[in-house]
Design a protein around this motif. Structure first.
Motif, PDB file in Angstrom:
ATOM      1  N   ALA A 309       0.834  -1.210   0.000  1.00 33.34           N
ATOM      2  CA  ALA A 309       0.000   0.000   0.000  1.00 33.34           C
ATOM      3  C   ALA A 309       0.865   1.255   0.000  1.00 33.34           C
ATOM      4  O   ALA A 309       0.543   2.249  -0.667  1.00 33.34           O
ATOM      5  N   ALA A 310       1.979   1.220   0.738  1.00 29.22           N
ATOM      6  CA  ALA A 310       2.884   2.373   0.769  1.00 29.22           C
ATOM      7  C   ALA A 310       3.539   2.589  -0.591  1.00 29.22           C
ATOM      8  O   ALA A 310       3.695   3.729  -1.046  1.00 29.22           O
ATOM      9  N   LEU A 311       3.919   1.514  -1.252  1.00 30.26           N
ATOM     10  CA  LEU A 311       4.500   1.630  -2.594  1.00 30.26           C
ATOM     11  C   LEU A 311       3.490   2.216  -3.575  1.00 30.26           C
ATOM     12  O   LEU A 311       3.840   3.038  -4.433  1.00 30.26           O
ATOM     13  N   GLU A 312       2.249   1.809  -3.445  1.00 30.52           N
ATOM     14  CA  GLU A 312       1.216   2.328  -4.345  1.00 30.52           C
ATOM     15  C   GLU A 312       1.024   3.828  -4.144  1.00 30.52           C
ATOM     16  O   GLU A 312       0.910   4.590  -5.115  1.00 30.52           O
ATOM     17  N   LEU A 313       0.996   4.272  -2.883  1.00 32.43           N
ATOM     18  CA  LEU A 313       0.845   5.705  -2.630  1.00 32.43           C
ATOM     19  C   LEU A 313       2.069   6.470  -3.126  1.00 32.43           C
ATOM     20  O   LEU A 313       1.940   7.543  -3.730  1.00 32.43           O
ATOM     21  N   ALA A 314       3.258   5.924  -2.892  1.00 35.78           N
ATOM     22  CA  ALA A 314       4.471   6.587  -3.378  1.00 35.78           C
ATOM     23  C   ALA A 314       4.447   6.706  -4.898  1.00 35.78           C
ATOM     24  O   ALA A 314       4.848   7.735  -5.461  1.00 35.78           O
ATOM     25  N   GLY A 370      -0.650  -4.506 -18.452  1.00 36.69           N
ATOM     26  CA  GLY A 370      -1.915  -5.210 -18.307  1.00 36.69           C
ATOM     27  C   GLY A 370      -1.758  -6.705 -18.134  1.00 36.69           C
ATOM     28  O   GLY A 370      -2.730  -7.411 -17.944  1.00 36.69           O
ATOM     29  N   ARG A 371      -0.515  -7.215 -18.220  1.00 37.48           N
ATOM     30  CA  ARG A 371      -0.328  -8.661 -18.111  1.00 37.48           C
ATOM     31  C   ARG A 371      -0.470  -9.130 -16.672  1.00 37.48           C
ATOM     32  O   ARG A 371      -1.052 -10.154 -16.402  1.00 37.48           O
ATOM     33  N   ARG A 372       0.103  -8.391 -15.742  1.00 35.60           N
ATOM     34  CA  ARG A 372       0.026  -8.742 -14.331  1.00 35.60           C
ATOM     35  C   ARG A 372       0.376  -7.513 -13.512  1.00 35.60           C
ATOM     36  O   ARG A 372       0.961  -6.556 -14.018  1.00 35.60           O
ATOM     37  N   ALA A 373       0.029  -7.555 -12.252  1.00 41.63           N
ATOM     38  CA  ALA A 373       0.391  -6.452 -11.366  1.00 41.63           C
ATOM     39  C   ALA A 373       1.887  -6.519 -11.079  1.00 41.63           C
ATOM     40  O   ALA A 373       2.460  -7.608 -10.976  1.00 41.63           O
ATOM     41  N   PRO A 374       2.554  -5.369 -10.957  1.00 40.37           N
ATOM     42  CA  PRO A 374       3.985  -5.387 -10.647  1.00 40.37           C
ATOM     43  C   PRO A 374       4.235  -5.930  -9.249  1.00 40.37           C
ATOM     44  O   PRO A 374       3.416  -5.773  -8.346  1.00 40.37           O
ATOM     45  N   THR A 375       5.368  -6.571  -9.074  1.00 36.24           N
ATOM     46  CA  THR A 375       5.759  -7.039  -7.752  1.00 36.24           C
ATOM     47  C   THR A 375       6.241  -5.856  -6.921  1.00 36.24           C
ATOM     48  O   THR A 375       6.505  -4.765  -7.447  1.00 36.24           O
ATOM     49  N   GLN A 376       6.390  -6.078  -5.632  1.00 35.88           N
ATOM     50  CA  GLN A 376       6.914  -5.015  -4.776  1.00 35.88           C
ATOM     51  C   GLN A 376       8.323  -4.628  -5.209  1.00 35.88           C
ATOM     52  O   GLN A 376       8.685  -3.448  -5.197  1.00 35.88           O
ATOM     53  N   ARG A 377       9.109  -5.605  -5.599  1.00 37.55           N
ATOM     54  CA  ARG A 377      10.466  -5.318  -6.052  1.00 37.55           C
ATOM     55  C   ARG A 377      10.446  -4.423  -7.287  1.00 37.55           C
ATOM     56  O   ARG A 377      11.193  -3.446  -7.381  1.00 37.55           O
ATOM     57  N   GLU A 378       9.584  -4.741  -8.233  1.00 37.83           N
ATOM     58  CA  GLU A 378       9.499  -3.943  -9.455  1.00 37.83           C
ATOM     59  C   GLU A 378       9.011  -2.525  -9.167  1.00 37.83           C
ATOM     60  O   GLU A 378       9.491  -1.553  -9.759  1.00 37.83           O
ATOM     61  N   MET A 379       8.061  -2.413  -8.244  1.00 34.27           N
ATOM     62  CA  MET A 379       7.569  -1.081  -7.879  1.00 34.27           C
ATOM     63  C   MET A 379       8.668  -0.258  -7.215  1.00 34.27           C
ATOM     64  O   MET A 379       8.832   0.936  -7.494  1.00 34.27           O
ATOM     65  N   ALA A 380       9.435  -0.898  -6.332  1.00 32.42           N
ATOM     66  CA  ALA A 380      10.526  -0.189  -5.662  1.00 32.42           C
ATOM     67  C   ALA A 380      11.596   0.233  -6.666  1.00 32.42           C
ATOM     68  O   ALA A 380      12.127   1.356  -6.604  1.00 32.42           O
ATOM     69  N   GLN A 381      11.932  -0.654  -7.604  1.00 31.05           N
ATOM     70  CA  GLN A 381      12.921  -0.310  -8.630  1.00 31.05           C
ATOM     71  C   GLN A 381      12.436   0.845  -9.499  1.00 31.05           C
ATOM     72  O   GLN A 381      13.208   1.747  -9.846  1.00 31.05           O
ATOM     73  N   TYR A 382      11.181   0.813  -9.840  1.00 30.28           N
ATOM     74  CA  TYR A 382      10.601   1.893 -10.644  1.00 30.28           C
ATOM     75  C   TYR A 382      10.698   3.227  -9.905  1.00 30.28           C
ATOM     76  O   TYR A 382      11.111   4.250 -10.475  1.00 30.28           O
ATOM     77  N   LEU A 383      10.333   3.227  -8.627  1.00 28.15           N
ATOM     78  CA  LEU A 383      10.379   4.470  -7.852  1.00 28.15           C
ATOM     79  C   LEU A 383      11.809   4.980  -7.706  1.00 28.15           C
ATOM     80  O   LEU A 383      12.068   6.182  -7.805  1.00 28.15           O
ATOM     81  N   LEU A 384      12.742   4.071  -7.483  1.00 31.96           N
ATOM     82  CA  LEU A 384      14.147   4.487  -7.380  1.00 31.96           C
ATOM     83  C   LEU A 384      14.631   5.094  -8.690  1.00 31.96           C
ATOM     84  O   LEU A 384      15.372   6.087  -8.697  1.00 31.96           O
ATOM     85  N   SER A 385      14.212   4.507  -9.797  1.00 30.46           N
ATOM     86  CA  SER A 385      14.637   5.049 -11.091  1.00 30.46           C
ATOM     87  C   SER A 385      14.067   6.452 -11.313  1.00 30.46           C
ATOM     88  O   SER A 385      14.716   7.309 -11.911  1.00 30.46           O
ATOM     89  N   LYS A 386      12.860   6.693 -10.821  1.00 30.17           N
ATOM     90  CA  LYS A 386      12.251   8.019 -10.954  1.00 30.17           C
ATOM     91  C   LYS A 386      12.925   9.030 -10.019  1.00 30.17           C
ATOM     92  O   LYS A 386      13.202  10.175 -10.411  1.00 30.17           O
ATOM     93  N   ILE A 387      13.178   8.599  -8.790  1.00 28.68           N
ATOM     94  CA  ILE A 387      13.712   9.517  -7.785  1.00 28.68           C
ATOM     95  C   ILE A 387      15.167   9.867  -8.070  1.00 28.68           C
ATOM     96  O   ILE A 387      15.587  11.025  -7.944  1.00 28.68           O
ATOM     97  N   LEU A 388      15.951   8.861  -8.471  1.00 33.32           N
ATOM     98  CA  LEU A 388      17.373   9.093  -8.728  1.00 33.32           C
ATOM     99  C   LEU A 388      17.649   9.423 -10.189  1.00 33.32           C
ATOM    100  O   LEU A 388      18.804   9.609 -10.585  1.00 33.32           O
ATOM    101  N   ILE A 389      16.595   9.467 -10.995  1.00 32.02           N
ATOM    102  CA  ILE A 389      16.667   9.841 -12.420  1.00 32.02           C
ATOM    103  C   ILE A 389      17.715   9.003 -13.136  1.00 32.02           C
ATOM    104  O   ILE A 389      18.644   9.514 -13.768  1.00 32.02           O
TER     105      ILE A 389
END
Length: 390
Positions: A309-314, A370-389
């Protein structure tokens, strides 16, 4: 198969006879032990013995109507003190997770106009030992979409109950289900339900279960509903944002009466408010503990559902002005890295060896295509890529 003895006992308990009260008093405890279980569900679906089209709802309505003529025996007084026939209805009707055919047959047993009228009258009367039980009966029956319409007249009484500290949790749980009907929701908002709920959330010492009922009710009244959102923001203007929202944010803290379920519910409500109001989103990021304190802590939670839930809000907030700066100052990057450490490297468990891959390409629009929901790991990696550009 239904226990014929139990079915016969229940039929006797709601019958008009000298032995019925004694039987009902003894049966109440047994039904409480069986509530929601397969035996209780089968008992309800089977209906009263003898067939003939009668239902348990009709039998209970008749018993409620006839109780005034049964005198004041010691057994009757004891039975009424426990909630009387409402206690039996509450135990019988408390079921969840039913498959569709069973669900239809189950709630058909309580689709009785006389029973609904008695329930509504008891809600309005207040002041008796069955007050809380009657509201739980309303909650149970309103789990059925077919019964929410007939229960619409309950809305004003339930909204009024929300201002009563003793009845507010039960009323919130009942209204949460009743207001899943769109017309009922609109009426609840017009009657002042949103104000009453948020002010109850500000009461100190609220148990986690009571807070869950109140937050769930607030979510139903405001989630995707413009009139409910407008009512909430109007209360914030009148009472002050801090008074209205600080108790909600406080429920994000682990411990101190908050459960993982409650934390997730609050995150869902906060996310809905952020999505609905850019002004609220900016304020929540810059001036409240949501991002400065709570979000990084929840990313480190031992509860997987809280981390998700925290990853989703982030993910919802990451592109908002000021989020990255506030989140980084709050050690949010290390919190995201801890999510990766919780899951372990791709293809391995939490204890797998090898270097952690912190970065991943930005996730495409629409998550994982649309194939599947991202895992927590994938969500965290995505956020790190956005935050650290990166």
């Amino acid at each position: 198969m239904v226990d014929d003895g139990l079915q016969a006992q229940l039929a006797l308990a709601v019958a008009d006879g000298a032995d019925s009260i004694v039987t009902a008093l003894a049966l109440s405890q047994r039904l409480g032990e069986l509530r929601g279980g397969p035996e209780a569900v089968r008992l309800v679906v089977q209906g009263p013995p003898g067939g003939g089209g009668s239902t348990w709802g009709a039998r209970l309505a008749a018993a409620l109507e006839g109780r005034a003529g049964r005198g004041h025996s010691a057994a009757l007084v004891a039975f009424e003190r426990t909630g009387g026939y409402w206690c039996i209805l509450e135990a019988l009707s408390d079921a969840r997770g039913l498959d569709p055919p069973t669900r239809r047959a189950f709630y058909a047993q309580f689709d009785d106009a006389a029973l609904h009228a008695a329930l509504l009258a008891s809600l309005a009367a207040r002041g008796g030992p069955a007050d809380a039980v009657v509201r739980r009966c309303t909650r149970n029956l309103a789990r059925s979409s077919e019964l929410r319409g007939p229960l619409r007249p309950a809305v004003p009484a339930l909204v009024e109950d929300l201002a009563d500290g003793a009845l507010a949790p039960e009323a919130a749980a009942a209204l949460c289900n009743v207001a899943c009907h769109s017309e009922n929701k609109e009426q609840a908002v017009e009657c002042g339900a949103v104000r009453n709920v948020v002010l109850q959330l500000g009461r100190p010492g609220q148990p986690a279960e009571a807070s869950e009922d109140l937050v769930a009710c607030l979510g139903v009244l405001t989630g995707g509903f413009e009139k409910g959102l407008a009512a909430l923001f109007e209360v914030a203007v009148v009472e002050g944002r801090q008074k209205v929202f600080a108790p909600l944010f406080a429920l994000l803290q682990a411990g101190g009466g908050s459960s993982a379920t409650l934390q997730c519910m609050v995150l869902d409500v906060v996310g809905g408010l952020c999505a609905a109001s850019p002004q609220f989103k900016a304020w929540a990021i810059q001036e409240t503990p949501v991002v400065k304190t709570e979000l990084p802590q929840m990313l480190r939670s031992d509860a997987a559902e809280v981390r998700a839930a925290a990853l989703e809000l982030a993910g919802m907030l990451v592109d908002a002005d000021g989020f990255v700066e506030v989140f980084q100052r709050a050690n949010g990057v290390s919190a995201l890295q801890s999510v990766l450490e919780q899951d372990g490297p791709r293809g391995g468990g939490a204890g797998a060896s090898g270097p952690l891959q912190f970065m991943a390409p930005a996730m495409p629009s629409g998550g994982m295509g649309g194939r599947r929901a991202p895992t927590q790991r994938e969500m965290a990696q995505y956020l790190l890529s956005k935050i650290l550009i990166l």
